[in-house]
Design a protein around this motif. Structure first.
Motif, short mmCIF file in Angstrom:
data_model
loop_
_atom_site.label_atom_id
_atom_site.label_comp_id
_atom_site.label_asym_id
_atom_site.label_seq_id
_atom_site.Cartn_x
_atom_site.Cartn_y
_atom_site.Cartn_z
N GLU A 44 60.69 57.86 16.85
CA GLU A 44 60.66 56.43 16.61
C GLU A 44 61.19 56.14 15.21
O GLU A 44 60.90 56.88 14.26
CB GLU A 44 59.25 55.88 16.76
CG GLU A 44 58.66 56.10 18.14
CD GLU A 44 57.35 55.36 18.35
OE1 GLU A 44 57.03 54.47 17.53
OE2 GLU A 44 56.65 55.66 19.33
N ALA A 56 65.13 48.95 15.53
CA ALA A 56 63.89 49.64 15.88
C ALA A 56 64.15 50.40 17.17
O ALA A 56 64.57 49.81 18.17
CB ALA A 56 62.75 48.65 16.06
N THR A 131 54.25 49.70 15.81
CA THR A 131 55.51 49.31 15.18
C THR A 131 55.27 48.28 14.09
O THR A 131 55.92 48.32 13.03
CB THR A 131 56.48 48.74 16.24
OG1 THR A 131 56.74 49.75 17.21
CG2 THR A 131 57.79 48.30 15.60
#
Length: 479
Positions: A44, A56, A131
């Protein structure tokens, strides 16, 4: 203290019987060694520019690499499907490339083992970090960097995290797995004044979790350091050119050691006799002040591993001891062919890659000199604190490096910052010209990535402050 997570074949959706059958297909009579390397990776990343999230990403990959070696030949095949049929197809392909169209040698039942080390126990995995928490941290970094100076006009920040599960099963009965976290935070600042634009970068990481960046306000230090470098470069003068004494600072300047010397000590180059260090074991290759090691056993370091990608425990290997070449960095194939010790340096970028002998954390041990005495010993020269890009020719040992932060040394004092400095030399030759070694050994912040034959792997470097009596500096001003 968290413990190392367990790994087993069921995590990859295969049974031990399926793996043993695949190994039996690989292990033809002519095959010296066979293994299967299973890997599942979750990655990630989030990046920010001008205060906005620009990117992202999340990705998941898994697969198996199947290898057979026969003499100097390696047969390799991989599959991102982990079915019985795909295992057999990959096994047949690897065996056929290496040695023989016929397989079927018996393979012993696997003996499950734990890694010899537990260097990076974690309490939190990548998947457990939201996130929005990463974005919040990047916002704080943006604010901290801009607060340093109004001349900071733009800030780029990114955080990359990886959680990899691997397992190696070989024809000798070994079955060993590992869970390998990896994280890196990078900050780049753009400063501008009267049309002069300059860049500063800083970052760090390792085999650590997300919260490590918050601890001790590390992210604040990264932001301030990137801003400092950008502002400093606004006042930098053109670098001098010519042969002069060069002082390398501690930590990241060890990248010069990694490139100019470390690659030349990897066993594959020396087996093929294409390295400047070939056939030189036991001979003097450096100043007696130089002792260089490769150590994959340092806790939480970016280049460290509990085991290499062949299941061998990593180790601390003395490469050069008091100037004398003592050994090479090896994987199974090259250690066997050369008849030298196995050091646990067999590495691959992913299950799609063949194993190569690669560095882990490579650094020079501390000496006895005071860093200030080292600087005072230089009448006129260059003090290089950080490096950008560089390249090396393994056969000749010749290298070229660009310094991203460097200063003039005048009458034993650090004076003006300089820009555009490059260091040009020959790795083995440079080591013989090291005349002072500081007591201030430092390892890098945890940002190193090493490339070789198209593969990239995380590594660490380190160096104490050292003085090189003569080195060619490329610049625009006559020295």
């Amino acid at each position: 203290m968290p413990t190392q997570p367990q790994t087993d074949l069921s995590q990859f959706g295969v049974t031990e019987q399926e793996v043993l059958r695949a190994l039996a297909r690989v292990k033809a009579p002519a095959v010296d060694y066979a293994d299967l390397y299973f890997e599942a990776t979750r990655s990630e990343s989030v990046s920010m520019e001008e205060g906005l999230v620009k990117r992202a990403t999340k990705s998941i990959s898994q697969g198996v690499g199947v290898r057979a070696t026969a003499g100097e030949k390696t047969g390799f095949a991989y599959s991102d499907e982990l079915t019985k049929k795909d295992l057999e197809i990959a096994a047949d392909a690897a065996r056929y490339i290496a040695a023989s169209p016929q397989g079927g040698s018996p393979v012993p039942v696997t003996h499950r083992q734990q890694p010899a080390h537990n260097l990076y126990p974690l309490e939190q995995t990548v998947a457990e970090v939201a996130t929005q928490d990463r974005v919040a941290l990047l916002n704080l970094i943006d604010q901290e960097a801009r607060r340093c100076d109004p001349r900071i006009k733009n800030v780029f920040a990114s955080i990359n995290m990886e959680y990899k599960i691997v397992m190696v099963v070989n024809h000798e009965g070994l079955a060993v797995g590992d869970v390998q976290p990896l994280a890196r935070l990078q900050v780049t600042c753009i400063a501008e004044e009267n049309g002069n634009r300059q860049v500063g970068s800083f970052g760090g990481g390792g085999r650590i979790g997300f919260e490590w960046f918050r601890e001790q306000d590390r992210y604040v230090r990264y932001a301030k350091e990137a801003a400092r470098q950008a502002i400093l470069n606004l006042s930098a003068v053109e670098a001098p050119a010519g042969v002069m004494p060069v002082v390398l600072g501690g930590g990241w300047p060890g990248i010069l050691l990694h490139e100019a010397v470390g690659h030349g000590l990897e066993a594959d180059f020396n087996r093929r006799k294409t390295s400047a260090f070939s056939d030189r074991i036991g001979t003097r290759v450096a100043s007696e002040l130089c002792t260089i090691v490769d150590d994959g056993t340092l806790p939480f370091r970016r280049g460290s591993l509990n085991m290499d990608d062949e299941g061998t425990p990593t180790s601390r290997t003395v490469l050069i001891e008091k100037g004398v070449l003592r050994g090479y960095i090896t994987d199974r194939l090259n250690a066997r062919l050369m008849g030298i010790p196995l050091t646990g340096n067999g590495r691959r970028e992913s299950y799609q890659s063949v194993v190569l002998p690669r560095m882990t954390n490579t650094f020079m041990l501390a000496g006895e000199d005071d860093p200030q005495d080292i600087l005072r010993s230089v009448k006129r020269g260059l003090y290089a604190v950080s490096f950008g890009g560089g390249q090396v020719d393994i056969t000749s040992g010749k290298f070229v490096f660009s310094a991203s932060e460097a200063y003039l040394i005048e009458e034993g004092r650090i004076t003006k910052p300089v820009k555009g400095a490059t260091l040009i030399g020959n790795g083995p030759d440079v080591l013989t010209k090291v005349s002072m070694v500081g007591h201030d050994l430092a390892l890098d912040e945890g940002i190193g990535t090493c490339g070789k034959e198209g593969q990239s792997v995380p590594v660490g470097v380190g160096l104490p402050t050292i003085k090189i009596d003569e080195l060619t500096v490329g610049g625009t001003q006559a020295s």
